[in-house]
Design a protein around this motif. Structure first.
Motif, PDB file in Angstrom:
ATOM      1  N   VAL A 120       0.192   0.377   9.436  1.00  0.00           N
ATOM      2  CA  VAL A 120      -1.061  -0.246   9.021  1.00  0.00           C
ATOM      3  C   VAL A 120      -1.434  -1.355   9.996  1.00  0.00           C
ATOM      4  O   VAL A 120      -0.591  -2.158  10.400  1.00  0.00           O
ATOM      5  CB  VAL A 120      -0.925  -0.846   7.602  1.00  0.00           C
ATOM      6  CG1 VAL A 120      -2.237  -1.470   7.154  1.00  0.00           C
ATOM      7  CG2 VAL A 120      -0.468   0.231   6.622  1.00  0.00           C
TER       8      VAL A 120
ATOM      9  N   LEU B 175      -5.643   1.173  -2.358  1.00  0.00           N
ATOM     10  CA  LEU B 175      -5.005   0.539  -1.204  1.00  0.00           C
ATOM     11  C   LEU B 175      -3.517   0.863  -1.157  1.00  0.00           C
ATOM     12  O   LEU B 175      -2.964   1.163  -0.088  1.00  0.00           O
ATOM     13  CB  LEU B 175      -5.206  -0.977  -1.256  1.00  0.00           C
ATOM     14  CG  LEU B 175      -6.508  -1.539  -0.714  1.00  0.00           C
ATOM     15  CD1 LEU B 175      -6.602  -3.039  -1.004  1.00  0.00           C
ATOM     16  CD2 LEU B 175      -6.626  -1.279   0.786  1.00  0.00           C
TER      17      LEU B 175
ATOM     18  N   ILE C 149      -1.807   2.815   1.990  1.00  0.00           N
ATOM     19  CA  ILE C 149      -0.784   2.161   2.805  1.00  0.00           C
ATOM     20  C   ILE C 149       0.496   2.983   2.814  1.00  0.00           C
ATOM     21  O   ILE C 149       1.154   3.146   3.856  1.00  0.00           O
ATOM     22  CB  ILE C 149      -0.525   0.728   2.295  1.00  0.00           C
ATOM     23  CG1 ILE C 149      -1.746  -0.150   2.570  1.00  0.00           C
ATOM     24  CG2 ILE C 149       0.725   0.132   2.946  1.00  0.00           C
ATOM     25  CD1 ILE C 149      -1.663  -1.544   1.971  1.00  0.00           C
ATOM     26  N   ASN C 150       0.869   3.529   1.681  1.00  0.00           N
ATOM     27  CA  ASN C 150       2.064   4.370   1.625  1.00  0.00           C
ATOM     28  C   ASN C 150       1.905   5.620   2.479  1.00  0.00           C
ATOM     29  O   ASN C 150       2.838   6.039   3.183  1.00  0.00           O
ATOM     30  CB  ASN C 150       2.365   4.753   0.175  1.00  0.00           C
ATOM     31  CG  ASN C 150       3.000   3.617  -0.613  1.00  0.00           C
ATOM     32  OD1 ASN C 150       3.449   2.629  -0.033  1.00  0.00           O
ATOM     33  ND2 ASN C 150       3.030   3.752  -1.927  1.00  0.00           N
TER      34      ASN C 150
ATOM     35  N   ALA D 280       0.203   5.931   5.097  1.00  0.00           N
ATOM     36  CA  ALA D 280       0.219   5.575   6.514  1.00  0.00           C
ATOM     37  C   ALA D 280       1.622   5.601   7.101  1.00  0.00           C
ATOM     38  O   ALA D 280       1.788   5.635   8.328  1.00  0.00           O
ATOM     39  CB  ALA D 280      -0.400   4.193   6.711  1.00  0.00           C
ATOM     40  N   GLN D 281       2.639   5.587   6.250  1.00  0.00           N
ATOM     41  CA  GLN D 281       4.018   5.611   6.738  1.00  0.00           C
ATOM     42  C   GLN D 281       4.518   7.021   7.014  1.00  0.00           C
ATOM     43  O   GLN D 281       5.578   7.199   7.620  1.00  0.00           O
ATOM     44  CB  GLN D 281       4.942   4.940   5.703  1.00  0.00           C
ATOM     45  CG  GLN D 281       4.443   3.624   5.157  1.00  0.00           C
ATOM     46  CD  GLN D 281       4.099   2.608   6.242  1.00  0.00           C
ATOM     47  OE1 GLN D 281       4.800   2.503   7.248  1.00  0.00           O
ATOM     48  NE2 GLN D 281       3.027   1.863   6.028  1.00  0.00           N
TER      49      GLN D 281
ATOM     50  N   LEU E 172      -3.258   3.700   9.117  1.00  0.00           N
ATOM     51  CA  LEU E 172      -4.354   3.138   8.336  1.00  0.00           C
ATOM     52  C   LEU E 172      -4.899   1.920   9.051  1.00  0.00           C
ATOM     53  O   LEU E 172      -4.182   0.949   9.288  1.00  0.00           O
ATOM     54  CB  LEU E 172      -3.873   2.751   6.936  1.00  0.00           C
ATOM     55  CG  LEU E 172      -4.907   2.055   6.038  1.00  0.00           C
ATOM     56  CD1 LEU E 172      -6.098   2.969   5.749  1.00  0.00           C
ATOM     57  CD2 LEU E 172      -4.246   1.594   4.731  1.00  0.00           C
TER      58      LEU E 172
ATOM     59  N   LEU F 149      -7.508  -1.032   8.628  1.00  0.00           N
ATOM     60  CA  LEU F 149      -8.295  -1.771   7.656  1.00  0.00           C
ATOM     61  C   LEU F 149      -9.273  -2.686   8.382  1.00  0.00           C
ATOM     62  O   LEU F 149      -8.897  -3.339   9.364  1.00  0.00           O
ATOM     63  CB  LEU F 149      -7.378  -2.610   6.766  1.00  0.00           C
ATOM     64  CG  LEU F 149      -6.288  -1.853   6.004  1.00  0.00           C
ATOM     65  CD1 LEU F 149      -5.298  -2.841   5.379  1.00  0.00           C
ATOM     66  CD2 LEU F 149      -6.902  -0.962   4.937  1.00  0.00           C
TER      67      LEU F 149
ATOM     68  N   LEU G  47       1.912  -3.977  -3.797  1.00  0.00           N
ATOM     69  CA  LEU G  47       0.799  -4.025  -2.855  1.00  0.00           C
ATOM     70  C   LEU G  47       0.787  -5.349  -2.118  1.00  0.00           C
ATOM     71  O   LEU G  47       0.547  -5.389  -0.908  1.00  0.00           O
ATOM     72  CB  LEU G  47      -0.528  -3.814  -3.585  1.00  0.00           C
ATOM     73  CG  LEU G  47      -1.794  -3.951  -2.723  1.00  0.00           C
ATOM     74  CD1 LEU G  47      -1.806  -2.929  -1.599  1.00  0.00           C
ATOM     75  CD2 LEU G  47      -3.042  -3.817  -3.588  1.00  0.00           C
TER      76      LEU G  47
ATOM     77  N   ARG H 248       3.086  -5.302   0.795  1.00  0.00           N
ATOM     78  CA  ARG H 248       2.605  -4.424   1.864  1.00  0.00           C
ATOM     79  C   ARG H 248       1.450  -5.064   2.625  1.00  0.00           C
ATOM     80  O   ARG H 248       1.348  -4.941   3.849  1.00  0.00           O
ATOM     81  CB  ARG H 248       2.194  -3.070   1.277  1.00  0.00           C
ATOM     82  CG  ARG H 248       3.393  -2.184   0.925  1.00  0.00           C
ATOM     83  CD  ARG H 248       2.999  -1.069  -0.029  1.00  0.00           C
ATOM     84  NE  ARG H 248       4.090  -0.100  -0.242  1.00  0.00           N
ATOM     85  CZ  ARG H 248       5.135  -0.330  -0.997  1.00  0.00           C
ATOM     86  NH1 ARG H 248       5.264  -1.500  -1.614  1.00  0.00           N
ATOM     87  NH2 ARG H 248       6.082   0.591  -1.148  1.00  0.00           N
ATOM     88  N   LEU H 249       0.562  -5.743   1.921  1.00  0.00           N
ATOM     89  CA  LEU H 249      -0.544  -6.433   2.588  1.00  0.00           C
ATOM     90  C   LEU H 249      -0.026  -7.567   3.471  1.00  0.00           C
ATOM     91  O   LEU H 249      -0.521  -7.791   4.581  1.00  0.00           O
ATOM     92  CB  LEU H 249      -1.531  -6.974   1.551  1.00  0.00           C
ATOM     93  CG  LEU H 249      -2.344  -5.943   0.768  1.00  0.00           C
ATOM     94  CD1 LEU H 249      -3.195  -6.637  -0.287  1.00  0.00           C
ATOM     95  CD2 LEU H 249      -3.221  -5.110   1.702  1.00  0.00           C
TER      96      LEU H 249
ATOM     97  N   ALA I  73       1.191  -6.240   6.833  1.00  0.00           N
ATOM     98  CA  ALA I  73       0.266  -5.555   7.728  1.00  0.00           C
ATOM     99  C   ALA I  73      -0.022  -6.388   8.980  1.00  0.00           C
ATOM    100  O   ALA I  73      -0.219  -7.610   8.899  1.00  0.00           O
ATOM    101  CB  ALA I  73      -1.044  -5.258   7.000  1.00  0.00           C
TER     102      ALA I  73
END
Length: 227
Positions: free
Chosen positions: A49, A107, A111-112, A114-115, A121, A123, A139, A142-143, A146
């Motif tokens: 991400v 979201l 994001i998941n 994208a792995q 991903l 943004l 979340l 994960r944010l 990023a």
């Protein structure tokens, strides 16, 4: 639209009416160089991400569009991303513009995904993901993880290119001192560049510095323009 004749002292712009939509029409400068460089090879080496963040009108969506075209990404926008089945995006790069408007669950799934192999991903938002509100704890982490790269408000080089592009779209060749004059007086955004060019075009006169000054000062509303 009929192209206005150019007085002898007006310059011929390098940008023509048929403007490029791809990377060849994008001006790289100090305000966007970091983001441009970060996206140049991504996600070729690694997926995951990345976020491009900056103020409105800074050109971040245009930069993301160029990336999308280069890698063949699926382009999603804001809350509309919830309408797409995330499983249909598995193994594909995805652009999510106006990303702060997407709901937490969407979201989280994007994001998941994208792995996964082939996934990525991008943004796009005004604020970095670490500053977004997130009710889901998973979340939130994960944010925070990023990678975020900034795009600043347009500098002179980028804002001048925006003005040149908007003039060229309308077939206008302004006097050589008009763009330097406008650079010092309009807001530094794509919207401001488009707005002032539209106002000048509406006057149906050769675009000179005197006209630009009158329009900026409101002369077009008070009847003070050249008789």
């Amino acid at each position: 639209m009929t192209t206005r004749p150019s007085p002898p002292d007006q310059m011929r712009l390098p940008l023509q009416r048929d403007l490029p939509e791809g990377a060849e029409g994008f001006v790289v400068s100090d305000c966007n160089g970091a983001a441009h460089e970060a996206l140049a090879d991504w996600p070729n080496l690694i997926g995951g991400v990345m976020a491009v963040c900056g103020p409105a009108g800074s050109g971040k969506s245009r930069l993301a569009q160029i990336w999308t075209e280069r890698v063949g990404a699926v382009a999603l926008h804001g809350a509309e991303a919830a309408l797409i089945d995330p499983l249909e995006l598995e193994g594909r790069p995805v652009l999510l513009d106006d990303a702060m408007e997407a709901d937490d669950e969407t979201l989280f799934h994007l994001i998941n995904l994208a792995q996964s192999p082939g996934g990525a991903l991008l943004l796009v938002a005004r604020e970095p993901p670490s500053a977004w509100e997130a009710a889901l704890p998973d979340l939130r982490s994960r944010l925070d993880a990023a990678v975020s790269v900034p795009v600043e408000a347009p500098d002179d080089a980028v804002l001048a290119a925006m003005l040149e592009a908007r003039f060229a779209e309308r077939g206008i060749r302004p006097a050589k001192d008009v763009i330097p004059y406008l650079l010092r007086r309009i807001d530094r955004s794509a919207a401001a560049a488009a707005a002032i060019v539209a106002r000048l075009d509406a006057m149906h006169r050769p675009v000179t510095r005197a006209l630009a000054r009158a329009v900026l000062e409101g002369g077009e509303e008070s009847g003070e323009l050249f008789g």
